[in-house]
Design a protein around this motif. Sequence first.
Motif, PDB file in Angstrom:
ATOM      1  N   SER A   1       5.813 -19.524  18.662  1.00 15.14           N
ATOM      2  CA  SER A   1       5.371 -18.191  18.260  1.00 15.14           C
ATOM      3  C   SER A   1       3.877 -18.095  18.507  1.00 15.14           C
ATOM      4  O   SER A   1       3.178 -19.108  18.598  1.00 15.14           O
ATOM      5  CB  SER A   1       5.679 -17.923  16.782  1.00 15.14           C
ATOM      6  OG  SER A   1       4.936 -18.801  15.959  1.00 15.14           O
ATOM      7  N   GLU A   2       3.403 -16.861  18.629  1.00 13.26           N
ATOM      8  CA  GLU A   2       1.975 -16.592  18.837  1.00 13.26           C
ATOM      9  C   GLU A   2       1.581 -15.479  17.881  1.00 13.26           C
ATOM     10  O   GLU A   2       2.063 -14.362  17.988  1.00 13.26           O
ATOM     11  CB  GLU A   2       1.711 -16.185  20.294  1.00 13.26           C
ATOM     12  CG  GLU A   2       2.002 -17.310  21.255  1.00 13.26           C
ATOM     13  CD  GLU A   2       2.212 -16.846  22.676  1.00 13.26           C
ATOM     14  OE1 GLU A   2       1.538 -17.387  23.556  1.00 13.26           O
ATOM     15  OE2 GLU A   2       3.049 -15.930  22.882  1.00 13.26           O
ATOM     16  N   ARG A   3       0.705 -15.844  16.956  1.00 16.57           N
ATOM     17  CA  ARG A   3       0.238 -14.904  15.937  1.00 16.57           C
ATOM     18  C   ARG A   3      -1.233 -15.143  15.714  1.00 16.57           C
ATOM     19  O   ARG A   3      -1.891 -15.797  16.504  1.00 16.57           O
ATOM     20  CB  ARG A   3       1.023 -15.113  14.651  1.00 16.57           C
ATOM     21  CG  ARG A   3       2.510 -14.824  14.828  1.00 16.57           C
ATOM     22  CD  ARG A   3       3.274 -15.021  13.562  1.00 16.57           C
ATOM     23  NE  ARG A   3       4.649 -14.561  13.750  1.00 16.57           N
ATOM     24  CZ  ARG A   3       5.676 -15.066  13.114  1.00 16.57           C
ATOM     25  NH1 ARG A   3       5.511 -16.019  12.231  1.00 16.57           N
ATOM     26  NH2 ARG A   3       6.877 -14.589  13.333  1.00 16.57           N
TER      27      ARG A   3
ATOM     28  N   ASN B   1      -7.619  -6.009  23.439  1.00 18.88           N
ATOM     29  CA  ASN B   1      -7.102  -5.227  22.325  1.00 18.88           C
ATOM     30  C   ASN B   1      -8.043  -5.373  21.141  1.00 18.88           C
ATOM     31  O   ASN B   1      -8.554  -6.470  20.886  1.00 18.88           O
ATOM     32  CB  ASN B   1      -5.720  -5.734  21.879  1.00 18.88           C
ATOM     33  CG  ASN B   1      -4.613  -5.291  22.774  1.00 18.88           C
ATOM     34  OD1 ASN B   1      -4.314  -5.929  23.769  1.00 18.88           O
ATOM     35  ND2 ASN B   1      -3.965  -4.210  22.420  1.00 18.88           N
ATOM     36  N   ASN B   2      -8.236  -4.285  20.425  1.00 18.69           N
ATOM     37  CA  ASN B   2      -8.992  -4.295  19.170  1.00 18.69           C
ATOM     38  C   ASN B   2      -8.035  -3.939  18.052  1.00 18.69           C
ATOM     39  O   ASN B   2      -7.264  -2.977  18.178  1.00 18.69           O
ATOM     40  CB  ASN B   2     -10.140  -3.295  19.216  1.00 18.69           C
ATOM     41  CG  ASN B   2     -11.183  -3.709  20.235  1.00 18.69           C
ATOM     42  OD1 ASN B   2     -11.703  -4.813  20.178  1.00 18.69           O
ATOM     43  ND2 ASN B   2     -11.465  -2.831  21.182  1.00 18.69           N
TER      44      ASN B   2
ATOM     45  N   GLY C   1      -2.402  -6.976  14.026  1.00 21.49           N
ATOM     46  CA  GLY C   1      -2.661  -7.961  15.058  1.00 21.49           C
ATOM     47  C   GLY C   1      -1.402  -8.308  15.817  1.00 21.49           C
ATOM     48  O   GLY C   1      -0.415  -7.577  15.762  1.00 21.49           O
ATOM     49  N   ILE C   2      -1.452  -9.424  16.511  1.00 24.01           N
ATOM     50  CA  ILE C   2      -0.303  -9.823  17.326  1.00 24.01           C
ATOM     51  C   ILE C   2       0.740 -10.525  16.463  1.00 24.01           C
ATOM     52  O   ILE C   2       0.418 -11.204  15.499  1.00 24.01           O
ATOM     53  CB  ILE C   2      -0.710 -10.704  18.522  1.00 24.01           C
ATOM     54  CG1 ILE C   2      -1.318 -12.025  18.078  1.00 24.01           C
ATOM     55  CG2 ILE C   2      -1.647  -9.954  19.435  1.00 24.01           C
ATOM     56  CD1 ILE C   2      -1.519 -13.005  19.198  1.00 24.01           C
ATOM     57  N   ASN C   3       1.986 -10.330  16.839  1.00 28.47           N
ATOM     58  CA  ASN C   3       3.085 -10.953  16.124  1.00 28.47           C
ATOM     59  C   ASN C   3       4.209 -11.234  17.105  1.00 28.47           C
ATOM     60  O   ASN C   3       5.230 -10.564  17.112  1.00 28.47           O
ATOM     61  CB  ASN C   3       3.571 -10.050  14.983  1.00 28.47           C
ATOM     62  CG  ASN C   3       4.598 -10.742  14.122  1.00 28.47           C
ATOM     63  OD1 ASN C   3       4.642 -11.961  14.053  1.00 28.47           O
ATOM     64  ND2 ASN C   3       5.443  -9.960  13.469  1.00 28.47           N
TER      65      ASN C   3
ATOM     66  N   ILE D   1       3.795  -6.531  23.731  1.00 33.53           N
ATOM     67  CA  ILE D   1       4.507  -7.762  23.385  1.00 33.53           C
ATOM     68  C   ILE D   1       4.045  -8.181  21.994  1.00 33.53           C
ATOM     69  O   ILE D   1       2.977  -8.752  21.831  1.00 33.53           O
ATOM     70  CB  ILE D   1       4.240  -8.873  24.420  1.00 33.53           C
ATOM     71  CG1 ILE D   1       4.717  -8.415  25.789  1.00 33.53           C
ATOM     72  CG2 ILE D   1       4.914 -10.172  24.013  1.00 33.53           C
ATOM     73  CD1 ILE D   1       4.439  -9.363  26.914  1.00 33.53           C
ATOM     74  N   GLY D   2       4.821  -7.851  20.994  1.00 30.07           N
ATOM     75  CA  GLY D   2       4.474  -8.231  19.628  1.00 30.07           C
ATOM     76  C   GLY D   2       3.152  -7.654  19.162  1.00 30.07           C
ATOM     77  O   GLY D   2       2.385  -8.335  18.486  1.00 30.07           O
ATOM     78  N   GLY D   3       2.854  -6.410  19.517  1.00 30.35           N
ATOM     79  CA  GLY D   3       1.618  -5.766  19.113  1.00 30.35           C
ATOM     80  C   GLY D   3       0.456  -6.007  20.047  1.00 30.35           C
ATOM     81  O   GLY D   3      -0.642  -5.512  19.819  1.00 30.35           O
ATOM     82  N   LEU D   4       0.663  -6.774  21.093  1.00 27.81           N
ATOM     83  CA  LEU D   4      -0.387  -7.115  22.047  1.00 27.81           C
ATOM     84  C   LEU D   4      -0.160  -6.367  23.354  1.00 27.81           C
ATOM     85  O   LEU D   4       0.927  -6.445  23.940  1.00 27.81           O
ATOM     86  CB  LEU D   4      -0.385  -8.625  22.299  1.00 27.81           C
ATOM     87  CG  LEU D   4      -1.407  -9.174  23.276  1.00 27.81           C
ATOM     88  CD1 LEU D   4      -2.826  -8.952  22.762  1.00 27.81           C
ATOM     89  CD2 LEU D   4      -1.168 -10.670  23.474  1.00 27.81           C
TER      90      LEU D   4
END
Length: 148
Positions: free
Chosen positions: A99-101, A41-42, A48-50, A12-15
């Motif tokens: 949004s979550e970043r 996650n590392n 990172g998350i996006n 989910i968005g890189g996560l």
Amino acid sequence: MAKVLKAKEHDIGGLNVKRVLPHQEKRMVGPFVFFDQMGPNNFPAGQGINVRPHPHIGLSTLTYLFDGSILHRDSLGNNLEIRPGDVNWMTSGKGITHSERESFEVRANPHSISGLQCWVALPEVMAEIEPSFNHVKKTNYRTLSTKE
């Protein structure tokens, strides 16, 4: 009879998220419609998350981190970081977009993230309430004694 549900992994968005609910054998448990374990996650520097802006209606989400930080922005004007031990409680009601970043400072260095996110269906009488957002810092919790 209780049933053990096996999580499915999603990006989910890189996560990396392990999602227990909804499950093909159990759509929800009580009011819980989604139950996600985020990470661990590392990320190397620059990644990172996006999770891009997206809407929610008729539910609340509770976000809790064990490690890392998430930059939360929403259509109510909130723009803040959730850190380990903090709680974000977002109630969408008739609608909110968020949004979550990560902040530029966090993303500039190697970092990790680990946490939980629970999505709770609102009762029908609350489905159209005004959206709200509450952020409770770890330092604001009252410690319960064993006598309470």
